[in-house]
Design an enzyme around this catalytic site. Structure first.
Site, PDB file in Angstrom:
ATOM      1  N   ARG A  47       0.824  -1.217   0.000  1.00 59.45           N
ATOM      2  CA  ARG A  47       0.000   0.000   0.000  1.00 59.45           C
ATOM      3  C   ARG A  47       0.848   1.253   0.000  1.00 59.45           C
ATOM      4  O   ARG A  47       0.467   2.269  -0.551  1.00 59.45           O
ATOM      5  CB  ARG A  47      -0.934   0.002   1.226  1.00 59.45           C
ATOM      6  CG  ARG A  47      -2.111  -0.942   1.109  1.00 59.45           C
ATOM      7  CD  ARG A  47      -3.048  -0.796   2.287  1.00 59.45           C
ATOM      8  NE  ARG A  47      -2.407  -1.155   3.553  1.00 59.45           N
ATOM      9  CZ  ARG A  47      -2.991  -1.039   4.743  1.00 59.45           C
ATOM     10  NH1 ARG A  47      -4.212  -0.552   4.838  1.00 59.45           N
ATOM     11  NH2 ARG A  47      -2.344  -1.402   5.844  1.00 59.45           N
ATOM     12  N   GLU A 130      -1.398 -23.076   6.158  1.00 56.42           N
ATOM     13  CA  GLU A 130      -0.887 -23.485   7.475  1.00 56.42           C
ATOM     14  C   GLU A 130      -0.722 -22.302   8.418  1.00 56.42           C
ATOM     15  O   GLU A 130      -0.979 -22.403   9.616  1.00 56.42           O
ATOM     16  CB  GLU A 130       0.459 -24.198   7.299  1.00 56.42           C
ATOM     17  CG  GLU A 130       1.038 -24.771   8.578  1.00 56.42           C
ATOM     18  CD  GLU A 130       0.235 -25.930   9.123  1.00 56.42           C
ATOM     19  OE1 GLU A 130      -0.327 -25.789  10.230  1.00 56.42           O
ATOM     20  OE2 GLU A 130       0.149 -26.961   8.436  1.00 56.42           O
ATOM     21  N   ILE A 137       3.256 -23.420  14.388  1.00 51.36           N
ATOM     22  CA  ILE A 137       2.939 -24.789  14.816  1.00 51.36           C
ATOM     23  C   ILE A 137       2.362 -25.577  13.642  1.00 51.36           C
ATOM     24  O   ILE A 137       1.333 -25.194  13.083  1.00 51.36           O
ATOM     25  CB  ILE A 137       1.934 -24.792  15.977  1.00 51.36           C
ATOM     26  CG1 ILE A 137       2.451 -23.955  17.142  1.00 51.36           C
ATOM     27  CG2 ILE A 137       1.644 -26.223  16.426  1.00 51.36           C
ATOM     28  CD1 ILE A 137       1.432 -23.757  18.246  1.00 51.36           C
ATOM     29  N   GLU A 191      -2.277  -5.613  20.237  1.00 52.30           N
ATOM     30  CA  GLU A 191      -2.408  -4.488  19.320  1.00 52.30           C
ATOM     31  C   GLU A 191      -2.936  -3.262  20.065  1.00 52.30           C
ATOM     32  O   GLU A 191      -3.478  -3.370  21.177  1.00 52.30           O
ATOM     33  CB  GLU A 191      -3.387  -4.855  18.192  1.00 52.30           C
ATOM     34  CG  GLU A 191      -2.983  -6.067  17.373  1.00 52.30           C
ATOM     35  CD  GLU A 191      -1.834  -5.783  16.424  1.00 52.30           C
ATOM     36  OE1 GLU A 191      -1.508  -4.603  16.222  1.00 52.30           O
ATOM     37  OE2 GLU A 191      -1.256  -6.754  15.898  1.00 52.30           O
ATOM     38  N   ASP A 202     -10.516 -13.541  16.828  1.00 54.74           N
ATOM     39  CA  ASP A 202      -9.374 -14.212  16.217  1.00 54.74           C
ATOM     40  C   ASP A 202      -9.429 -15.719  16.473  1.00 54.74           C
ATOM     41  O   ASP A 202      -9.286 -16.521  15.545  1.00 54.74           O
ATOM     42  CB  ASP A 202      -8.086 -13.619  16.792  1.00 54.74           C
ATOM     43  CG  ASP A 202      -6.839 -14.337  16.299  1.00 54.74           C
ATOM     44  OD1 ASP A 202      -6.358 -14.007  15.209  1.00 54.74           O
ATOM     45  OD2 ASP A 202      -6.359 -15.235  17.019  1.00 54.74           O
ATOM     46  N   LYS A 206     -10.119 -19.180  13.837  1.00 58.32           N
ATOM     47  CA  LYS A 206      -9.255 -20.360  13.830  1.00 58.32           C
ATOM     48  C   LYS A 206     -10.034 -21.622  14.187  1.00 58.32           C
ATOM     49  O   LYS A 206      -9.800 -22.692  13.624  1.00 58.32           O
ATOM     50  CB  LYS A 206      -8.092 -20.149  14.798  1.00 58.32           C
ATOM     51  CG  LYS A 206      -7.169 -19.009  14.377  1.00 58.32           C
ATOM     52  CD  LYS A 206      -6.179 -18.631  15.463  1.00 58.32           C
ATOM     53  CE  LYS A 206      -5.296 -17.471  15.028  1.00 58.32           C
ATOM     54  NZ  LYS A 206      -4.399 -17.003  16.106  1.00 58.32           N
ATOM     55  N   GLY A 305       3.773 -13.740  15.385  1.00 59.20           N
ATOM     56  CA  GLY A 305       5.067 -13.088  15.154  1.00 59.20           C
ATOM     57  C   GLY A 305       5.527 -13.278  13.727  1.00 59.20           C
ATOM     58  O   GLY A 305       5.138 -14.230  13.043  1.00 59.20           O
TER      59      GLY A 305
END
Length: 429
Positions: A47, A130, A137, A191, A202, A206, A305
């Site tokens: 962007r 993944e 993981i 955040e 979040d 998942k 991360g």
């Protein structure tokens, strides 16, 4: 080894994208040896093109992501921009113009995974993701490949590092929620707007992805029951300790006992200190899988991360490039079971209920009667009283969420009940 390189485009060059580009550059020879052909970074869509991006030639940077994915000579598009749009359109456009896709976009996959898989299948391309769940993981591939011959009955996990850091800090230091959140923010684990993490959005995305893969059933984000952890108090943490438990924000996906339906949910829960998930500290993630043949498996590691997530992205990139060279595709969507997703009211578990009540004779009998009338059996009761007020902590045997909800509603109508201080599910026993 084939000398013509496989061309890779990168959509997004933030924390994760920049790490993907760095590893592709610094480990180019190793990646080529593992794949059987060199990989070439053919373009990077961003962007803000004026930002300095170390190691990425300026001529590769563009703000026109649509033109990039339409080039027609790309082998793989790596999408790490997140969000629903323009990511959805860019991914489907990439498929239509001959590229396979590696994505880390949990929100999009939880909402529109079926449509994306259909687009990939229509064009004979791969869709790997993944990195969308639990960072570095390895979890998606073991579920859809290593356990493809097994029957998974339950997936129970800590899949958000921010909330685990906060709850762990509250448990180990006695801090309140806000104090622990402030520490997480200062250390970069939370955040500036932590809503997606602390309110469970979040983790719910998942959970939808995990449930769909584990049970061969389409599970959307809207199918997942979600509760955040902002209401967890120091008193809840103390009560958990008295029971030999700790509190974690869990994603729980499981088959019904008769195998005819599934549930997916995210909420805080007490788990015994003897459970493997209880020892997961700080910002780490862990997922506990229970299957019929393999038994109990645990996957543990850093769940977020730049470098950990990039590791998962690169693992997918290697797999997709190998498929490309072999003229094949990897496993796509498996939704043949098409099991119904049951509502939260059908979930059966134990409960920890804390009540503020009047400190006078007969209160415990009234409370016990309400539980009995709604078919919820009491396991233990603990009462403390002072100056006309009392705290009553009830731990139940297993009961349905609907029955517990009716019980709590009736308790609130009792004159002797001043308030329902907290309700916490007890899992992992």
């Amino acid at each position: 080894m084939r000398t013509r390189p496989l061309k890779v485009a990168l959509l997004g060059c933030g924390v994760v994208g920049s790490e993907v580009a760095r590893i592709m550059t610094t480990q180019a020879d190793d990646l080529a040896a593992r794949i059987g052909a060199p990989v070439e970074l053919a373009g990077v869509a961003v962007r803000r093109p004026d930002r300095v991006r170390e190691g990425i030639p300026a001529e590769l940077v563009t703000t026109d992501a649509t033109a990039l994915v339409k080039r027609g000579d790309l082998d793989v598009v790596v999408e790490v921009i997140g969000g629903i749009e323009p990511a959805r359109t860019l991914i489907t456009t990439a498929f239509a113009h001959g590229a396979s896709v590696v994505s880390a976009n949990k929100a999009l996959l939880a909402q529109d995974g079926a449509a994306l898989h259909a687009a990939a299948e229509e064009h004979g391309k791969d869709l790997y993701y993944e990195a969308a769940v639990a960072g570095a993981i390895p979890l998606i591939r073991p579920l859809r490949e290593s356990l493809a011959g097994d029957k998974v009955n339950r997936v129970l996990g800590i899949v958000n590092g921010t909330t685990n850091f906060i709850l762990d800090a509250m448990d180990t230091t006695g801090a309140g929620y806000q104090e622990a959140l402030d520490e997480a923010t200062a250390l970069g684990y939370a955040e500036a707007d932590p809503t997606a993490d602390v309110e469970g959005f979040d983790a719910a995305a998942k959970a939808a992805i995990l449930a769909g893969i584990a049970f061969h059933t389409r599970v959307r984000l809207d199918d997942v029951h979600r509760e955040g952890m902002t209401e967890v108090t120091a008193a809840d943490i103390a009560s958990a300790k008295e029971m030999g438990c700790t509190i974690k924000l869990l994603a729980i996906c499981e088959r019904a006992d008769d195998g005819a339906s599934v549930t997916a949910r995210v909420h805080p829960a007490m788990i015994p200190l003897t459970h493997p998930l209880a020892s997961v500290r700080g910002a780490y993630n862990a997922v506990f899988v229970e299957s019929e043949a393999a038994g109990q498996l645990m996957f543990y590691g850093p769940g977020a991360g730049g470098a950990p997530t990039a590791s998962a992205v690169l693992g997918d990139l290697v797999a997709v490039c190998r498929n490309r060279l072999g003229g094949a595709t990897g496993p796509g969507e498996s939704a043949y079971a098409a099991l119904p997703v049951s509502p939260m009211g059908d979930v059966v578990t134990r409960y920890h209920i804390s009540l503020d009540v009047a400190d006078k004779p007969g209160v415990l009998a009234q409370v016990a009667t309400v539980f009995a009338e709604h078919g919820v059996s009491i396991d233990t009761v603990r009462q403390q009283g002072k100056d006309g007020e009392a705290s009553l902590v009830v731990v139940t045997h297993r009961a349905s969420d609907a029955a517990l909800g009716g019980t709590v509603e009736a308790l609130r109508k009792l004159d002797t009940v001043r308030g329902v201080a907290s309700i916490m599910r007890v899992e992992g026993e």
